[in-house]
Design a protein around this motif. Structure first.
Motif, PDB file in Angstrom:
ATOM      1  N   LEU A  10     -14.429 -11.810  -1.284  1.00 38.03           N
ATOM      2  CA  LEU A  10     -14.066 -10.350  -1.234  1.00 38.03           C
ATOM      3  C   LEU A  10     -15.052  -9.550  -2.306  1.00 38.03           C
ATOM      4  O   LEU A  10     -14.786  -9.908  -3.434  1.00 38.03           O
ATOM      5  CB  LEU A  10     -12.769  -9.906  -1.471  1.00 38.03           C
TER       6      LEU A  10
ATOM      7  N   ARG B 164     -15.080   0.840  -3.368  1.00 35.42           N
ATOM      8  CA  ARG B 164     -14.664  -0.255  -3.985  1.00 35.42           C
ATOM      9  C   ARG B 164     -15.079  -1.367  -2.911  1.00 35.42           C
ATOM     10  O   ARG B 164     -15.538  -2.506  -3.196  1.00 35.42           O
ATOM     11  CB  ARG B 164     -13.414  -0.261  -4.344  1.00 35.42           C
ATOM     12  N   ILE B 165     -14.729  -1.216  -1.628  1.00 34.01           N
ATOM     13  CA  ILE B 165     -14.520  -2.208  -0.717  1.00 34.01           C
ATOM     14  C   ILE B 165     -15.110  -1.981   0.365  1.00 34.01           C
ATOM     15  O   ILE B 165     -14.874  -1.020   1.216  1.00 34.01           O
ATOM     16  CB  ILE B 165     -12.987  -2.725  -0.487  1.00 34.01           C
TER      17      ILE B 165
ATOM     18  N   ARG C 154      -3.977 -12.271  -5.797  1.00 37.38           N
ATOM     19  CA  ARG C 154      -3.034 -13.271  -5.592  1.00 37.38           C
ATOM     20  C   ARG C 154      -3.059 -13.194  -4.137  1.00 37.38           C
ATOM     21  O   ARG C 154      -2.800 -14.341  -3.549  1.00 37.38           O
ATOM     22  CB  ARG C 154      -1.639 -12.620  -5.948  1.00 37.38           C
ATOM     23  N   ALA C 155      -3.853 -12.471  -3.604  1.00 35.24           N
ATOM     24  CA  ALA C 155      -3.960 -12.442  -2.087  1.00 35.24           C
ATOM     25  C   ALA C 155      -5.115 -13.468  -1.502  1.00 35.24           C
ATOM     26  O   ALA C 155      -5.237 -13.957  -0.590  1.00 35.24           O
ATOM     27  CB  ALA C 155      -3.776 -11.290  -1.384  1.00 35.24           C
ATOM     28  N   GLU C 156      -6.437 -13.210  -2.385  1.00 34.76           N
ATOM     29  CA  GLU C 156      -7.750 -13.603  -1.820  1.00 34.76           C
ATOM     30  C   GLU C 156      -8.068 -14.915  -2.671  1.00 34.76           C
ATOM     31  O   GLU C 156      -7.415 -14.810  -3.769  1.00 34.76           O
ATOM     32  CB  GLU C 156      -8.633 -12.630  -2.201  1.00 34.76           C
ATOM     33  N   ARG C 157      -8.831 -15.550  -2.004  1.00 35.98           N
ATOM     34  CA  ARG C 157      -9.284 -16.768  -2.799  1.00 35.98           C
ATOM     35  C   ARG C 157     -10.521 -16.474  -3.846  1.00 35.98           C
ATOM     36  O   ARG C 157     -10.413 -16.850  -4.868  1.00 35.98           O
ATOM     37  CB  ARG C 157      -9.660 -17.766  -1.802  1.00 35.98           C
TER      38      ARG C 157
ATOM     39  N   PRO D 165      -1.049 -16.872   0.267  1.00 38.36           N
ATOM     40  CA  PRO D 165      -0.865 -16.553  -1.073  1.00 38.36           C
ATOM     41  C   PRO D 165      -0.226 -17.861  -1.975  1.00 38.36           C
ATOM     42  O   PRO D 165       0.198 -18.837  -1.108  1.00 38.36           O
ATOM     43  CB  PRO D 165       0.448 -15.379  -1.124  1.00 38.36           C
ATOM     44  N   PRO D 166      -0.381 -17.787  -3.246  1.00 40.14           N
ATOM     45  CA  PRO D 166      -0.005 -18.838  -4.306  1.00 40.14           C
ATOM     46  C   PRO D 166       1.496 -19.001  -3.902  1.00 40.14           C
ATOM     47  O   PRO D 166       2.116 -18.156  -3.904  1.00 40.14           O
ATOM     48  CB  PRO D 166      -0.386 -18.297  -5.621  1.00 40.14           C
TER      49      PRO D 166
ATOM     50  N   SER E 203      -4.367  -2.153 -10.793  1.00 39.10           N
ATOM     51  CA  SER E 203      -3.074  -2.783  -9.967  1.00 39.10           C
ATOM     52  C   SER E 203      -3.362  -3.388  -8.822  1.00 39.10           C
ATOM     53  O   SER E 203      -2.991  -4.324  -8.542  1.00 39.10           O
ATOM     54  CB  SER E 203      -2.025  -1.708 -10.297  1.00 39.10           C
ATOM     55  N   GLU E 204      -4.613  -2.544  -8.007  1.00 39.37           N
ATOM     56  CA  GLU E 204      -4.863  -3.189  -6.619  1.00 39.37           C
ATOM     57  C   GLU E 204      -5.406  -4.839  -7.038  1.00 39.37           C
ATOM     58  O   GLU E 204      -5.362  -5.430  -6.128  1.00 39.37           O
ATOM     59  CB  GLU E 204      -6.092  -2.240  -6.316  1.00 39.37           C
TER      60      GLU E 204
ATOM     61  N   TRP F 192     -15.835  -6.588  -4.406  1.00 39.52           N
ATOM     62  CA  TRP F 192     -15.379  -5.580  -4.847  1.00 39.52           C
ATOM     63  C   TRP F 192     -16.439  -5.001  -5.755  1.00 39.52           C
ATOM     64  O   TRP F 192     -16.716  -5.297  -6.781  1.00 39.52           O
ATOM     65  CB  TRP F 192     -14.119  -5.872  -5.522  1.00 39.52           C
TER      66      TRP F 192
ATOM     67  N   LEU G 155      -4.678  -8.113  -5.311  1.00 38.02           N
ATOM     68  CA  LEU G 155      -5.601  -8.853  -4.455  1.00 38.02           C
ATOM     69  C   LEU G 155      -5.954 -10.295  -5.091  1.00 38.02           C
ATOM     70  O   LEU G 155      -6.194 -11.120  -4.420  1.00 38.02           O
ATOM     71  CB  LEU G 155      -7.195  -8.104  -4.541  1.00 38.02           C
TER      72      LEU G 155
ATOM     73  N   ARG H 193      -3.735   3.093   0.733  1.00 44.63           N
ATOM     74  CA  ARG H 193      -2.232   3.762   0.651  1.00 44.63           C
ATOM     75  C   ARG H 193      -2.193   5.068   1.219  1.00 44.63           C
ATOM     76  O   ARG H 193      -3.322   5.558   1.664  1.00 44.63           O
ATOM     77  CB  ARG H 193      -1.882   3.911  -0.785  1.00 44.63           C
TER      78      ARG H 193
ATOM     79  N   TRP I 171      -6.037 -16.375   3.456  1.00 41.91           N
ATOM     80  CA  TRP I 171      -5.704 -17.472   2.660  1.00 41.91           C
ATOM     81  C   TRP I 171      -4.289 -17.097   2.525  1.00 41.91           C
ATOM     82  O   TRP I 171      -3.640 -15.905   2.471  1.00 41.91           O
ATOM     83  CB  TRP I 171      -6.408 -17.628   1.386  1.00 41.91           C
TER      84      TRP I 171
ATOM     85  N   GLY J  32      -5.398  -2.559  -0.304  1.00 33.85           N
ATOM     86  CA  GLY J  32      -5.138  -1.535  -1.174  1.00 33.85           C
ATOM     87  C   GLY J  32      -5.080  -0.134  -0.632  1.00 33.85           C
ATOM     88  O   GLY J  32      -5.073   0.780  -1.327  1.00 33.85           O
TER      89      GLY J  32
ATOM     90  N   ARG K 274      -3.606  -4.662   2.611  1.00 34.08           N
ATOM     91  CA  ARG K 274      -3.954  -5.844   1.851  1.00 34.08           C
ATOM     92  C   ARG K 274      -5.082  -5.591   0.842  1.00 34.08           C
ATOM     93  O   ARG K 274      -5.305  -5.978  -0.148  1.00 34.08           O
ATOM     94  CB  ARG K 274      -4.475  -7.034   2.551  1.00 34.08           C
TER      95      ARG K 274
END
Lengths: 690, 127
Positions: A154, B108-109, A31-34, B125-126, A24-25, A156, A29, B38, B123, B36, B34
């Motif tokens: 990014l 993860r990040i 959608r937000a990141e290129r 968003p679409p 889900s994360e 991951w 992401l 929480r 960037w 993730g 952004r």
């Protein structure tokens, strides 16, 4: 979100387990990141996770979610081809694919999933950075053992599945193991939960290791497996002692699973590593069976055994198989170790060549045959293209020019029907650079002509001329073949285009004589269409129509939709020149479904543009707009700049006809219709290629 | 203009004003969300003492997270254990050893200070 967006994601082979929050994360992401790179060691589940994320992201990408598998691409230069192939971008001019991709993606809301980038990191980094900069709504999701290290990426890091502890005995890793063990028929597995927990910990929660272990629970208890894999760590035989722990865990598990195979299964597994991607039983039999160690009759059982052990995936149940990349690499190493690489690659090249030739012959050589039977051969040939690329690479590496050239020419025939033979230029150039001393003259001559064919399409007329003259003259010393007919077609196109009508005419007459004498309706139709073009150019419309009707009749007798479509579009042009727009309309309309069925998007886009122009002339603006828009869309999607220009100029003409000068897209007067048409027709008529 | 100084970096002598702290923390909080983070999530922070550490800590707390600080001078093995123990999904660090220690973890990040400042291209968003 109303129309389901297109995609090419495979159906999941079994249930996806765990990683709910990650999915889900990543969904947010993406959608937000290129650019997001899922990184981690082989077997950690990058591909599976990326497919899951991509599938769930579909509603957000109106222009589709596209999987590009790079594992099989060896040459960095071919990354663009692979992406273009998936997106349906056709090579307008050989070497200009990237340009086509830009055109296709410029305004597209698209997610591209590049799977297994690690061996092509530099090229992928360049390509991704370039496309991201120019295509504002494009996004990338990648899987790679190494990050690309480009700006805005990014990274991951994909972790293993969660391990069980006192509070969470039902962690993700346990769930995956139990699910797969039950699927493998090990009902008692849940009675040994402490052993299962121990095993999951020993395997460090690595999904691939868990899958391989679970596949063996039919024979071995989880406790026994844990013990044996534990022993393995101590005696890893394939080096990598300094590799990271996860990599060693995976290697130990793969090795353990491999060593449990029967000797025949081992032989088969390593031999299967020569396939570029998906393969079917028939190909596996021909490439891997040798009549000695592996007999053809036993291959199906052996393959099923490897599927049961999760070492081979049964793709979609349609008798098509593939190896997971991590396993393929391991298998390729084993093949290398036993010194079988050259023998197997030779056999792969030979089998793919024979199969491609069968497709070419089946689709093209029979003078009369119903179209569905022909098309089946062409479609089969298209499924062989990945293996064809790998086989041609091997032909170059092993200096087997004869087999390589035979394969390249057969593949060219398959590509031409679909309207994109750009890739074949590179094949022929590389193969013709080899030592050709032992290659029969006629094979070299056909190859020269095939290269000229591609070069002519790329407007490299000077090189094309030299090669095509050489190709035709040499072939004339040998018995007539379909290839000679095609070569004549290329030759007369080249000479018409360079304004030497005399020489073009001579080749045309020779072609007519030869194709008639040898019952070759396909190439005879090419000659008729060339005559039509000449007559049209000279304003002899009645003769032009007669030649076109002859070509159409030949196409109908032969059952060849390509011939029919070419004849119809040319007859449409003749009718249009004669002012008979109704006939023109019906000719083009008849060609349309034929081209659709062939998936020849380049000619299809042109056909739409012609229909649009004729409809506009008839005052049917709605139909005109519809066709021009369809042509524009097709050309944009196939990355065809010429097609886009053609559509824009048609739109401009249309707007002018409507008195809507504001809406004109073309700066200046619309291109002169007659001149542009005859110019193009002269090209088109020659070889039937464009 | 009364600029309230809230921190002085003794190494560089640079001063952080309250306004700068608020502004940078707000940006960093958005960047964490952004990616993730929480409410209730543990976030590792391995940075040398200084304004970046203060901003990061502030931002993690503002995002509802739990700060799990790691002294940058720990050896790799200890760092690895602590990272493992934290169960964190996100780590903020520019420290080489910490990045190495996170290699085989469940992080993860990894965000750098530059990422927190939103200075990497962000960037649209679409549409």
């Amino acid at each position: 979100m109303t129309v389901p967006a297109p995609h090419n994601l495979p159906v999941e082979p079994n249930r996806f387990i765990g990683r709910e929050r990650d999915v889900s994360e990543l969904g947010a992401l993406v959608r937000a990141e290129r650019v997001i790179t899922l990184s981690g060691v082989g077997g950690i589940g990058k591909t599976r996770l990326s497919l899951r994320v991509a599938a769930q992201a579909r509603p957000w990408f109106a222009d589709g979610v596209w999987l590009v598998e790079l594992a099989r691409v060896g040459d960095p230069a071919l990354v663009v081809n692979e992406v273009a192939g998936v997106l349906g971008v056709r090579d307008e001019l050989p070497g200009r694919l990237l340009d086509g991709l830009r055109l296709r993606l410029r305004d597209a809301s698209t997610l591209i999933l590049l799977d297994n980038c690690e061996h092509l990191v530099e090229r992928c980094a360049e390509l991704v950075a370039q496309l991201i900069a120019e295509c504002p709504r494009l996004r990338f999701l990648l899987t790679s053992r190494e990050p690309l290290r480009i700006q805005g990426e990014l990274v991951w890091r994909v972790p293993p599945l969660e391990l069980p502890d006192e509070r969470h005995p039902d962690a993700e890793s346990v769930l995956l193991f139990v699910e797969r063990a039950l699927a493998a028929g090990a009902r008692a597995v849940t009675e040994h939960m402490p052993d299962v927990v121990r095993l999951c910990r020993a395997l460090d929660g690595l999904p691939l290791a868990l899958e391989l272990a679970a596949a063996r629970t039919g024979l071995l208890s989880p406790g026994r497996i844990a013990d044996r894999i534990g022993d393995r760590f101590a005696l890893l035989t394939t080096g990598h002692r300094t590799a990271p722990a996860r990599q060693r865990t995976l290697l130990a598990t793969v090795e353990w699973s491999h060593d449990l195979l029967t000797p025949k299964e081992r032989v088969l597994l390593r031999r299967l590593s020569v396939f570029a991607g998906v393969f079917d039983l028939g190909l596996a039999e021909r490439v891997c069976a040798d009549g000695g160690i592996l007999r053809r009759a036993e291959l199906l059982d052996l393959l099923a055994g490897l599927v049961d052990k999760s070492l081979v995936l049964h793709q979609g149940g349609a008798g098509r198989y593939r190896l997971l990349e991590t396993i393929r690499q391991y298998a390729a190493d084993r093949l290398e170790e036993v010194g079988e690489v050259a023998r197997l690659r030779d056999r792969h090249l030979r089998v793919v060549c024979e199969e491609m030739e069968r497709c070419y012959e089946g689709g093209s050589l029979e003078p009369r045959m119903p179209w569905p039977a022909r098309l089946a051969h062409f479609i089969r040939g298209r499924t062989l293209l990945d293996d064809c690329r790998a086989a041609i690479d091997w032909a170059v590496a092993s200096r087997d020019a004869v087999t390589g050239l035979r394969l390249a020419r057969a593949a060219l025939a398959i590509l031409a029907v679909r309207g994109d033979l750009g890739e074949s230029v590179g094949w022929h150039e590389r193969l013709l650079a080899l030592d050709l001393a032992k290659v029969p003259d006629d094979v070299v001559a056909v190859a020269a002509a095939a290269l000229a064919y591609g070069l002519e399409l790329a407007d490299e007329l000077e090189r094309a001329e030299e090669l095509i003259v050489q190709g035709v003259e040499e072939q004339k010393r040998h018995p007539y073949t379909h290839w000679l007919g095609i070569s004549y077609g290329v030759a007369l196109t080249v000479f018409f285009r360079t304004g030497r009508t005399e020489r073009a005419l001579r080749y045309m007459e020779e072609l007519e004589a030869a194709a008639s004498a040898h019952d070759d309706p396909f190439n005879l139709a090419t000659a008729r269409i060339a005559r039509l073009n000449l007559a049209l150019f000279q304003g002899r419309l009645r003769q032009a129509r007669r030649h076109g009707e002859e070509a159409l009749a030949l196409g109908r007798q032969a059952g060849h939709h390509w011939t029919q479509a070419r004849a119809l579009t040319h007859l449409g042009a003749v009718a249009e020149a004669a002012g008979d727009l109704e006939t023109a309309l019906s000719c083009h309309a008849d060609a349309l479904p034929l081209l659709e069925g062939m998936d020849n998007r380049v000619e299809l886009a042109r056909c739409h543009a012609q229909l649009g122009r004729v409809a506009a002339g008839l005052g049917d603006r709605a139909a005109a707009r519809k066709h021009v828009a369809a042509g524009l869309e097709l050309s944009r999607k196939a990355g065809q700049r010429r097609g886009v220009m053609r559509a824009l100029s048609a739109l401009s003409a249309l707007a002018q006809a409507q008195g809507d000068l504001e809406g004109r897209c073309w700066p200046g007067p619309p291109p002169p219709r007659c001149a542009s048409r005859s110019g193009r027709s002269a090209r088109r008529g020659g070889c039937g290629s464009c | 203009m009364d600029e309230r100084i809230v921190m002085v970096d003794s190494g560089t002598g640079l001063k952080l004003t309250e306004e700068q702290l608020d502004e940078r923390s707000a940006v960093a909080t958005v960047q964490l969300r952004r990616r993730g983070v929480r409410s209730g999530d543990t976030v590792l922070i391995c940075l040398r003492v200084g304004p970046d550490l203060l901003v990061s800590t502030n931002a993690v707390i503002a995002a509802g997270g739990v700060v799990w600080p790691l002294p940058p001078d720990l050896d790799t093995a200890t760092l690895r254990d602590r990272i493992h123990e934290s169960g964190a999904r996100v780590m903020i660090s520019d420290v080489r050893q910490a990045l190495d220690a996170a290699e085989e973890s469940r992080v993860r990040i990894v965000m750098s200070v530059a990422d927190l400042n939103g200075s990497c291209p962000s960037w649209a968003p679409p549409t």
